[in-house]
Design a protein around this motif. Structure first.
Motif, PDB file in Angstrom:
ATOM      1  N   ILE A 385       0.835  -1.204   0.000  1.00 39.33           N
ATOM      2  CA  ILE A 385       0.000   0.000   0.000  1.00 39.33           C
ATOM      3  C   ILE A 385       0.870   1.255   0.000  1.00 39.33           C
ATOM      4  N   MET A 386       1.930   1.268   0.813  1.00 42.57           N
ATOM      5  CA  MET A 386       2.813   2.433   0.867  1.00 42.57           C
ATOM      6  C   MET A 386       3.495   2.662  -0.483  1.00 42.57           C
ATOM      7  N   THR A 387       3.972   1.600  -1.093  1.00 40.44           N
ATOM      8  CA  THR A 387       4.652   1.736  -2.382  1.00 40.44           C
ATOM      9  C   THR A 387       3.688   2.204  -3.460  1.00 40.44           C
ATOM     10  N   ALA A 388       2.478   1.636  -3.464  1.00 41.71           N
ATOM     11  CA  ALA A 388       1.489   2.047  -4.459  1.00 41.71           C
ATOM     12  C   ALA A 388       1.113   3.515  -4.294  1.00 41.71           C
ATOM     13  N   ALA A 389       0.964   3.967  -3.051  1.00 40.13           N
ATOM     14  CA  ALA A 389       0.616   5.374  -2.819  1.00 40.13           C
ATOM     15  C   ALA A 389       1.728   6.301  -3.304  1.00 40.13           C
ATOM     16  N   LYS A 390       2.976   5.965  -3.001  1.00 47.26           N
ATOM     17  CA  LYS A 390       4.088   6.798  -3.470  1.00 47.26           C
ATOM     18  C   LYS A 390       4.169   6.822  -4.993  1.00 47.26           C
ATOM     19  N   LEU A 391       3.782   5.706  -5.615  1.00 49.72           N
ATOM     20  CA  LEU A 391       3.883   5.603  -7.071  1.00 49.72           C
ATOM     21  C   LEU A 391       2.813   6.423  -7.779  1.00 49.72           C
ATOM     22  N   ILE A 392       1.576   6.292  -7.334  1.00 46.29           N
ATOM     23  CA  ILE A 392       0.477   6.909  -8.090  1.00 46.29           C
ATOM     24  C   ILE A 392       0.171   8.326  -7.659  1.00 46.29           C
ATOM     25  N   ALA A 393       0.680   8.775  -6.492  1.00 47.24           N
ATOM     26  CA  ALA A 393       0.332  10.111  -5.994  1.00 47.24           C
ATOM     27  C   ALA A 393       0.643  11.219  -6.997  1.00 47.24           C
ATOM     28  N   PRO A 394       1.797  11.246  -7.659  1.00 45.38           N
ATOM     29  CA  PRO A 394       2.028  12.336  -8.621  1.00 45.38           C
ATOM     30  C   PRO A 394       1.234  12.178  -9.915  1.00 45.38           C
ATOM     31  N   ALA A 395       0.652  10.989 -10.181  1.00 46.92           N
ATOM     32  CA  ALA A 395       0.041  10.724 -11.484  1.00 46.92           C
ATOM     33  C   ALA A 395      -1.476  10.847 -11.484  1.00 46.92           C
ATOM     34  N   ILE A 396      -2.108  10.748 -10.317  1.00 46.24           N
ATOM     35  CA  ILE A 396      -3.576  10.725 -10.305  1.00 46.24           C
ATOM     36  C   ILE A 396      -4.182  12.110 -10.158  1.00 46.24           C
ATOM     37  N   GLU A 397      -3.389  13.103  -9.740  1.00 45.13           N
ATOM     38  CA  GLU A 397      -3.900  14.452  -9.579  1.00 45.13           C
ATOM     39  C   GLU A 397      -2.942  15.440 -10.238  1.00 45.13           C
ATOM     40  N   THR A 398      -3.303  16.708 -10.135  1.00 41.47           N
ATOM     41  CA  THR A 398      -2.492  17.731 -10.792  1.00 41.47           C
ATOM     42  C   THR A 398      -1.144  17.948 -10.111  1.00 41.47           C
ATOM     43  N   SER A 399      -1.038  17.634  -8.832  1.00 45.76           N
ATOM     44  CA  SER A 399       0.226  17.807  -8.111  1.00 45.76           C
ATOM     45  C   SER A 399       0.444  16.621  -7.182  1.00 45.76           C
ATOM     46  N   PHE A 400       1.685  16.510  -6.735  1.00 39.43           N
ATOM     47  CA  PHE A 400       2.037  15.407  -5.851  1.00 39.43           C
ATOM     48  C   PHE A 400       1.292  15.500  -4.528  1.00 39.43           C
ATOM     49  N   ALA A 401       1.184  16.712  -3.968  1.00 31.77           N
ATOM     50  CA  ALA A 401       0.556  16.876  -2.653  1.00 31.77           C
ATOM     51  C   ALA A 401      -0.919  16.493  -2.704  1.00 31.77           C
ATOM     52  N   VAL A 402      -1.622  16.909  -3.763  1.00 32.66           N
ATOM     53  CA  VAL A 402      -3.048  16.590  -3.872  1.00 32.66           C
ATOM     54  C   VAL A 402      -3.258  15.097  -4.039  1.00 32.66           C
ATOM     55  N   GLY A 403      -2.424  14.470  -4.863  1.00 30.09           N
ATOM     56  CA  GLY A 403      -2.530  13.025  -5.054  1.00 30.09           C
ATOM     57  C   GLY A 403      -2.253  12.256  -3.783  1.00 30.09           C
ATOM     58  N   TYR A 404      -1.262  12.718  -3.021  1.00 25.60           N
ATOM     59  CA  TYR A 404      -0.949  12.020  -1.775  1.00 25.60           C
ATOM     60  C   TYR A 404      -2.079  12.184  -0.763  1.00 25.60           C
ATOM     61  N   ASP A 405      -2.678  13.359  -0.750  1.00 29.87           N
ATOM     62  CA  ASP A 405      -3.815  13.575   0.159  1.00 29.87           C
ATOM     63  C   ASP A 405      -4.982  12.656  -0.189  1.00 29.87           C
ATOM     64  N   TRP A 406      -5.219  12.438  -1.504  1.00 29.32           N
ATOM     65  CA  TRP A 406      -6.292  11.511  -1.912  1.00 29.32           C
ATOM     66  C   TRP A 406      -5.995  10.102  -1.403  1.00 29.32           C
ATOM     67  N   CYS A 407      -4.728   9.670  -1.517  1.00 27.27           N
ATOM     68  CA  CYS A 407      -4.356   8.327  -1.041  1.00 27.27           C
ATOM     69  C   CYS A 407      -4.536   8.224   0.474  1.00 27.27           C
ATOM     70  N   VAL A 408      -4.180   9.296   1.191  1.00 25.45           N
ATOM     71  CA  VAL A 408      -4.329   9.279   2.653  1.00 25.45           C
ATOM     72  C   VAL A 408      -5.796   9.166   3.036  1.00 25.45           C
ATOM     73  N   ASP A 409      -6.659   9.919   2.349  1.00 27.42           N
ATOM     74  CA  ASP A 409      -8.092   9.848   2.647  1.00 27.42           C
ATOM     75  C   ASP A 409      -8.655   8.463   2.345  1.00 27.42           C
ATOM     76  N   ALA A 410      -8.204   7.861   1.253  1.00 27.07           N
ATOM     77  CA  ALA A 410      -8.685   6.519   0.914  1.00 27.07           C
ATOM     78  C   ALA A 410      -8.251   5.500   1.952  1.00 27.07           C
ATOM     79  N   VAL A 411      -7.033   5.618   2.460  1.00 18.54           N
ATOM     80  CA  VAL A 411      -6.537   4.671   3.461  1.00 18.54           C
ATOM     81  C   VAL A 411      -7.273   4.872   4.786  1.00 18.54           C
ATOM     82  N   LYS A 412      -7.583   6.132   5.136  1.00 22.73           N
ATOM     83  CA  LYS A 412      -8.304   6.387   6.381  1.00 22.73           C
ATOM     84  C   LYS A 412      -9.687   5.750   6.375  1.00 22.73           C
ATOM     85  N   ALA A 413     -10.290   5.604   5.192  1.00 27.46           N
ATOM     86  CA  ALA A 413     -11.627   5.017   5.096  1.00 27.46           C
ATOM     87  C   ALA A 413     -11.599   3.496   5.040  1.00 27.46           C
ATOM     88  N   SER A 414     -10.418   2.886   5.090  1.00 28.50           N
ATOM     89  CA  SER A 414     -10.299   1.426   5.004  1.00 28.50           C
ATOM     90  C   SER A 414      -9.917   0.861   6.368  1.00 28.50           C
TER      91      SER A 414
END
Length: 821
Positions: A385-414
């Protein structure tokens, strides 16, 4: 009278009375007659054939109520009964014992009539003869022994493989194959083909193929697998196409690997669900290797729809990342964190009561094999999960910070909610890799109010960041916060020790390092820094123990090997220092500083050839080290190869163009080699660059005088003027600071002078006053330069620059990782 009347009523039984109870006992059946057995044809025939080996037929004793005929193989059926239908019983007739039964085995013979004793158990005949042993020369017994030998060889092969002796395992497997073929040849001669042991043949071939694979003999392994797969008598041989696909995958023949995986998948029924899932995973991996990401996505999506697992989910994310599909990456990440882990690690080991037996049971199972498997599964899930989040965070949103925040929110809901904090810390480390230190600091400061574990990790990283920025006050504050949040965190204690060490309190720093080691004896950073602290405190033996222990944990660490060599050099054991430096250059063969240090040690020991070799290697990798250049130039002057020395002194003059000494050395080499014209031209060039240099003018005067040139008077006038200016300048300086110069001179005598003064001292040791071409006596030359050329020059022993303890700690210390374990 009475007696007579009674006797009258008694009538003796007639002799022919058929109801006589004892009649018939003297009757004899000829079937028990053993006298005429030699003349009995039926008996002799039975004895000569296989019928004679049949067990005898024993007749049950018939009841007294009805007579029963006895049948034999050679006599007639005769009923032996009394007149009243009862069987014959034993009674005395004429003093001879009657038989108990009517068979010879009971011990009765006709000899009994002649007076022999009654012996129903045959004890008078002595012990029975031993059973006839089955001869071991029979073919069936030989085949059984050979089959056992084959099984033993297969077992020995498997044991050798498990012990790591792959060659012995292969030899035993080959021998088992030869013995099994010999067994087949012998069995085909005496038994039909249907009775061949197919299981044994399958076992031998499969083990042989496995041993070929273990020994990386892939061609032979494929041939052996083909023998099994093509034989229709092996019902499960098709499954081995998976093994053949694995071999092709190792050989990077991905198209054939996919082909065999698919053939194996066709032959495995849906009841073997897990096997089919693993084969589909292999097909997906093979497609990734060939770059066919769309086909790989199909395989992994099918797996996630049938039986979701972490590995397939992670590979699916990689495939979507490869094709750049951000929305599908989000969907795959959600599927990954929804994979059931089936591990209730925390709840299982929490005691809800104070029952002693329950608590002991919980303590017993906390570290058993099952709990270790659970921890491994949980750790693997977190890593994916950690590796996948680091990998996709810069690619799923317009910036790295926004993508990482999306991954954090998704993990908090699991159900991996505890990973959210780790992702935040990982976000900070990613900022560090991007050299965005301000964002990293802001992210880490958010954890100051979190729980103790997360707070300690964040404070440890903050302390490390401030320590690298040389802000020791802030580093100390956060180190204290990290230690107070988690006193048993070895990373926090190590960072605390680093801040204390940087403030100069090595004793206290050593205490923090030792406390970190009490919590984690394998904390390599604490061991290394403890060794540096002992080295700073001049406790050399304890420092050596630390680095030797660390060398056992990190045998290929260049820093540890360097420190060991340095300590042995301090202990004045050059042989050991050389041994450790030789190990060091096997790890880092291109480090010029290590090579020059090794050359210095060989030079100190008097081995000039080895010293020259390592100095040349150091110069080859870093041709700008003035000390190495100076040593090599002096070596060539010492060996009378002045032309080779010119190359190195010209390099030094190029590196330090404002220092006249290196250009004067080049000119001196030309003079020494006899090229006076080149020497004269070089001195003229030096004079144009440094017109007030007295040494250059002196050599110009000498050369012009010896060569008879007219410019000699011009250079003599310039020399006198330069000497007068130099004298006036020295007097002015001397009159202004006599006292201070004297004190500095006394202080500098202990420190050895500056780097330039040390280099000048090395050049001073090269004699240059007795030159064969000079017509006049030698004059005094300025102390800043001494001509190194003479009839028997002695080259000085040079030493590589010694690093101070502060340099060691600052440049070579193993700092804490940003994500301490």
């Amino acid at each position: 009278m009475f007696h007579r009347k009674m006797m009258q009523n008694v009538h003796p039984a007639p002799e022919n009375n058929e109801d006589d109870l004892y009649s018939g006992y003297n009757d004899y059946n000829p079937m028990f007659d053993t006298e005429d057995l030699e003349n009995d044809v039926a008996f002799q025939q039975a004895a000569r054939t296989s019928h004679g080996r049949r067990p005898p037929v024993t007749a049950k004793i018939p009841g007294t109520s009805s007579p029963r005929p006895l049948a034999t193989g050679f006599g007639s059926k005769t009923t032996l009964t009394s007149s009243m239908g009862r069987p014959m019983t034993g009674a005395l007739q004429d003093g001879v014992s009657r038989p108990m039964t009517a068979v010879q085995a009971a011990g009765y013979t006709k000899a009994a009539v002649r007076g022999s004793s009654f012996d129903p158990l045959g004890q008078a005949k002595g012990p029975a003869s031993p059973l006839e042993k089955k001869t071991s020369d029979s073919l069936e017994e030989k085949m059984r022994q050979l089959e056992k030998k084959v099984n033993d060889l297969v077992e020995e092969s498997c044991i050798a493989n498990s012990c790591g002796d792959l060659k012995l395992a292969l030899d035993r497997a080959k021998e088992a194959g030869r013995q099994e073929r010999e067994l087949l040849r012998q069995r085909e001669q005496i038994t039909p083909p249907e009775s061949i042991n197919l299981d044994l043949t399958y076992t031998v071939l499969l083990n042989l193929a496995s041993q070929y694979v273990a020994n990386e003999m892939y061609a032979e392994a494929l041939t052996t697998y083909q023998v099994i797969v093509k034989n229709k008598m092996f019902s499960n041989g098709g499954v081995l196409k998976v093994n053949m696909g694995n071999i092709y995958l190792k050989q990077r023949n991905y198209s054939k690997a996919i082909k065999f995986y698919r053939m194996a998948l066709d032959q495995i029924t849906s009841s073997h669900k897990q096997m089919r899932i693993k084969i589909m995973e292999n097909i997906g991996v093979a497609f990734i290797k060939t770059g066919q990401y769309v086909d790989a996505i199909s395989s992994f999506e099918e797996i996630m729809s049938i039986s979701p697992n972490l590995k397939a989910g992670f590979n699916l994310i990689l495939c979507y990342f490869a094709i750049g599909n951000g929305e599908q990456m989000k969907k795959a990440f959600k599927n990954l964190i929804e994979v059931p882990l089936e591990v209730n690690y925390e709840e299982k080991y929490i005691s809800l009561n104070e029952d002693l037996h329950t608590n002991l049971l919980i303590e017993a199972i906390k570290n058993d094999s099952l709990s270790q498997i659970e921890r491994e599964r949980k750790s693997l899930a977190e890593e994916y999960i950690m590796t996948a989040a680091k990998l996709i965070a810069p690619a799923i949103e317009t910036s790295f910070a926004v993508g990482y925040d999306w991954c954090v929110d998704a993990v908090k809901a699991s159900h991996y909610v505890e990973l959210a904090n780790d992702l935040e810390i990982n976000k900070a480390t990613t900022y560090l890799r991007q050299q965005n230190f301000n964002q990293a600091l802001e992210t880490l400061k958010m954890f100051e109010k979190k729980d103790s574990r997360v707070k300690s990790a964040a404070a440890t990283n903050l302390s490390f960041l401030y320590y690298l920025g040389n802000e020791l006050e802030q580093a100390t504050n956060y180190a204290d916060l990290a230690v107070s949040s988690d006193r048993y965190n070895p990373a926090a204690l190590t960072n605390k020790g680093n801040t204390v060490f940087a403030n100069g309190d090595c004793e206290k720093a050593a205490e923090f390092y030792k406390e970190a080691l009490r919590n984690d004896s394998f904390c390599t950073e604490a061991i290394y820094n403890l060794g540096l602290a002992y080295k700073k405190l001049n406790r050399i033996d304890e420092a050596l123990d630390c680095f030797l222990k660390l060398h056992a944990l990190l045998p290929n660490s260049a820093q540890v090997l360097y420190q060991l060599a340095s300590i042995y050099q301090i202990m004045e054991d050059p042989n050991q220092a050389i041994e450790w430096l030789l190990q060091l250059i096997s790890v880092v063969p291109t480090d010029p500083h290590v090579l020059s240090r090794l050359g210095n040690l060989y030079d100190t020991e008097g081995d000039k050839s080895q010293a020259f070799h390592y100095y040349c290697e150091s110069y080859r990798y870093f041709p700008s080290n003035i000390e190495v250049i100076e040593w090599l130039g002096a070596y060539y002057i010492d060996t009378q190869f002045c032309e080779k020395a010119i190359e190195y002194f010209e390099r030094a003059a190029l590196i330090l163009p404002t220092q006249v000494k290196w250009q004067l050395m080049v000119a001196s080499c030309y003079r020494r080699s006899g090229n006076y014209q080149k020497a004269l031209e070089k001195y003229k060039v030096i004079h144009r660059k440094f017109p007030e240099n007295v040494e250059c003018l002196r050599f110009l005067v000498r050369l012009c005088t010896d060569m008879g040139l007219k410019e000699v008077q011009e250079y003599i006038a310039k020399l006198k003027k330069a000497e007068k200016l130099k004298e006036i300048r020295e007097q002015r300086v001397k009159s202004g600071r006599d006292g201070s110069a004297r004190s500095r001179k006394e202080g500098s005598s202990d420190t050895g002078g500056t780097k330039g003064e040390r280099l000048s001292a090395k050049l001073k040791s090269l004699p240059g006053t007795s030159e064969p071409y000079e017509s006049s006596g030698s004059k005094e030359i300025d102390a800043s330069y001494v001509d190194p050329l003479g009839p028997q020059p002695e080259r000085p022993k040079t030493a590589a620059r010694k690093r101070t303890e502060e340099d060691d700690f600052a440049d070579e210390e193993l700092g804490e990782d940003l994500l301490p374990e």
